[in-house]
Design an enzyme around this catalytic site. Structure first.
Site, PDB file in Angstrom:
ATOM      1  N   GLU A   1       0.885  -1.170   0.000  1.00 56.67           N
ATOM      2  CA  GLU A   1       0.000   0.000   0.000  1.00 56.67           C
ATOM      3  C   GLU A   1       0.917   1.212   0.000  1.00 56.67           C
ATOM      4  O   GLU A   1       1.506   1.554   1.013  1.00 56.67           O
ATOM      5  CB  GLU A   1      -0.919  -0.041   1.225  1.00 56.67           C
ATOM      6  CG  GLU A   1      -2.097   0.905   1.115  1.00 56.67           C
ATOM      7  CD  GLU A   1      -1.807   2.249   1.757  1.00 56.67           C
ATOM      8  OE1 GLU A   1      -1.511   3.203   0.999  1.00 56.67           O
ATOM      9  OE2 GLU A   1      -1.858   2.339   2.987  1.00 56.67           O
TER      10      GLU A   1
ATOM     11  N   CYS B   1      -1.981   8.828   3.279  1.00 57.23           N
ATOM     12  CA  CYS B   1      -1.747   8.393   1.899  1.00 57.23           C
ATOM     13  C   CYS B   1      -2.938   8.665   1.000  1.00 57.23           C
ATOM     14  O   CYS B   1      -2.802   8.718  -0.225  1.00 57.23           O
ATOM     15  CB  CYS B   1      -1.380   6.916   1.861  1.00 57.23           C
ATOM     16  SG  CYS B   1      -2.588   5.856   2.686  1.00 57.23           S
TER      17      CYS B   1
END
Length: 501
Positions: A269, A303
């Site tokens: 990720e 993020c």
């Protein structure tokens, strides 16, 4: 303009003393580094040392891998039923829930995150423990109709073994629980390497796992500020069968490459460059609400933070005016104060990156309408929430993920232009857009090249939903029932020569 709150000195309060650990957890024992080395964990709001933890090396990491392998193969773990694992995860969930305030205080002290956001992260991260406690009993196999008489086709899912979990500083609890919850539910054991900036939250959560009765060696936590050699060990060790990493795209590529030798299961990720599109058909007030939620949570250090704001001509002035008012009203200061909304950046490297990006945009004739500077009177790592308009396509703010409290706004004419600009990046984690036009909603949602889309919504992550990206933003998914996939092997069993007559 901004409301600034005085920086308070952080004391080691009685309420966090029971969970504040100074040693790492390996094979059920709280240990020092083999060389006795330590490193300090500091509060980014004021630089004060909160505590010291072991600075472990490859030798220590190997001990943790050995412990995880032994625990995986032991009767105490491998022979547990799905219901047994579920019950242990439920106990862990209850203990985290009962210690929300203490964990949040540790998190705020080491990350600078406002205390209300820290409490929110504990609830959010703990939801993954609860979710995977339930999913442990739903890792189903199949009986497939055979094309041959007297034969049965059976498919089952089995744990891969030892998983190495490398987690970042921006969500020091949730990134552990989202990975470890899935791994433990599947029957794996784990070695956790938390960020050197925020190891104390990881150790606190591991202490609660121990208190919940999760057997020794099932969860191991190693602390270090020498990440590269330990990451290489995870990639090279034949006893580590899977790696889950949340962090930068650059590091993710290295782990992906180095794991190829052992053909490991890899879940990555990685970074994003999230577009946030406001169409003329949008409800502007709701779009501003979503922009504030998506951009300024954790000082923009997430993020999935909106990175590039594309606003259509018809609502551009209204959106910018309202957003400017909201940004100027943000309360900045030490995260310990309950009314603080913006804390410091995590470290000097991040501060230099954010300020460098803004200066690059300034040098390229972008217009900084609010912020654009450090707030040294609060502390060396505080940066003013910033809005930059007329951002050129050559600016770093446009092409790279800023990971800070900076909004970069670009005006556009029509839908095709907005979608093209939104997709003009190698990153594809999250994307957001606001529109009240149902036809447009479906068109744009399908055309955005991202793994997750927020439509008229700025906060999208949930344990029930698959979290992950496309392009260079990663592989695999976390959360949802798909979150189990990276921790199980699919085994096909052919039962032949059966007599049914």
């Amino acid at each position: 303009m901004f409301r600034r709150l005085s920086v308070l000195r952080v004391s080691k309060m009685r309420s966090i003393s029971t969970l504040l650990q100074s040693k790492a957890l390996v094979n059920g024992s709280w240990i020092e580094a083999s060389n006795k080395d330590t490193f300090a964990v500091c509060n980014p709001a004021n630089g004060e040392v909160i505590g010291k933890v072991p600075n472990m090396g490859v030798e220590d990491a190997q001990l943790a891998i050995n412990a995880a392998k032994q625990a995986y193969e032991s009767k105490e773990w491998r022979s547990l039923t799905a219901k047994d694992r579920s019950n242990l995860l439920k106990k862990w969930h209850k203990l985290i829930e009962a210690n929300t305030q203490e964990i949040a205080e540790i998190m705020t002290a080491e990350s600078g995150k406002p205390i209300n956001e820290s409490k929110g992260e504990v609830l959010y991260g703990n939801a993954f423990v609860e979710w995977f406690a339930e999913e442990a009993r739903r890792i189903y196999g199949e009986v497939v109709p055979s094309g041959t008489a007297n034969r049965e086709v059976i498919v089952m899912k089995q744990p891969i073994g030892v998983a190495a979990l490398i987690t970042p500083w921006n969500f020091p609890l949730a990134m552990i629980t989202r990975k470890a919850g899935a791994a433990l539910a599947a029957g794996c054991t784990v070695v956790v390497k938390p960020s050197e900036d925020t190891p104390l939250t990881a150790l606190a959560v591991a202490k609660l796992a121990e208190d919940a009765g999760i057997p020794k060696g099932v969860i191991n936590v190693i602390t270090t500020n020498k990440a590269a050699p330990i990451g290489a060990l995870f990639c090279q060790s034949p006893d580590v069968r899977g790696i889950s990493f949340t962090g930068s795209t650059q590091v993710g590529k290295l782990l992906f490459r180095d794991s190829a030798q052992g053909i490991k299961r890899v879940c990555l990720e990685l970074g994003g460059n999230a577009p946030f599109i406001v169409f003329d058909s949008a409800n502007v007030e709701k779009a501003v609400d979503g922009a504030m939620a998506s951009k300024f949570r954790n000082c923009g250090q997430t993020c999935v933070s909106a990175n590039r704001f594309f606003v259509q001509e018809g609502v551009y002035d209204k959106f910018v005016t309202q957003l400017k008012q909201r940004v100027e009203a943000l309360k900045i200061g030490d995260g310990k104060s309950c009314d603080v909304q913006i804390g410091p950046l995590i470290n000097q490297m991040q501060f230099d990156k954010v300020s460098g990006f803004v200066e690059d945009a300034r040098s390229k004739k972008a217009n900084i309408i609010v912020g654009g500077k450090g707030l040294s009177d609060l502390g060396s790592l505080f940066y003013a929430p910033t809005i930059v308009t007329d951002v050129p396509a050559t600016a770093q703010l446009y092409t790279e993920e800023v990971f800070g409290p900076v909004v970069s706004i670009i005006k556009f004419k029509d839908e095709a232009e907005a979608v093209h600009k939104a997709n003009d990046t190698q990153r594809g984690l999250a994307g957001y857009f606001y529109s009240e036009n149902l036809q447009q909603v479906f068109r744009v949602a399908k055309r955005l090249e991202v793994g997750m889309v927020g439509v008229n919504e700025g906060i999208i992550s949930a344990p029930e939903a698959p979290f992950g990206g496309v392009k260079e933003s990663g592989v695999g998914r976390e959360g949802s029932h798909h979150g189990i996939d990276d921790y199980v092997d699919i085994k096909y069993i052919c039962m032949g020569n059966l007599k049914y007559d």
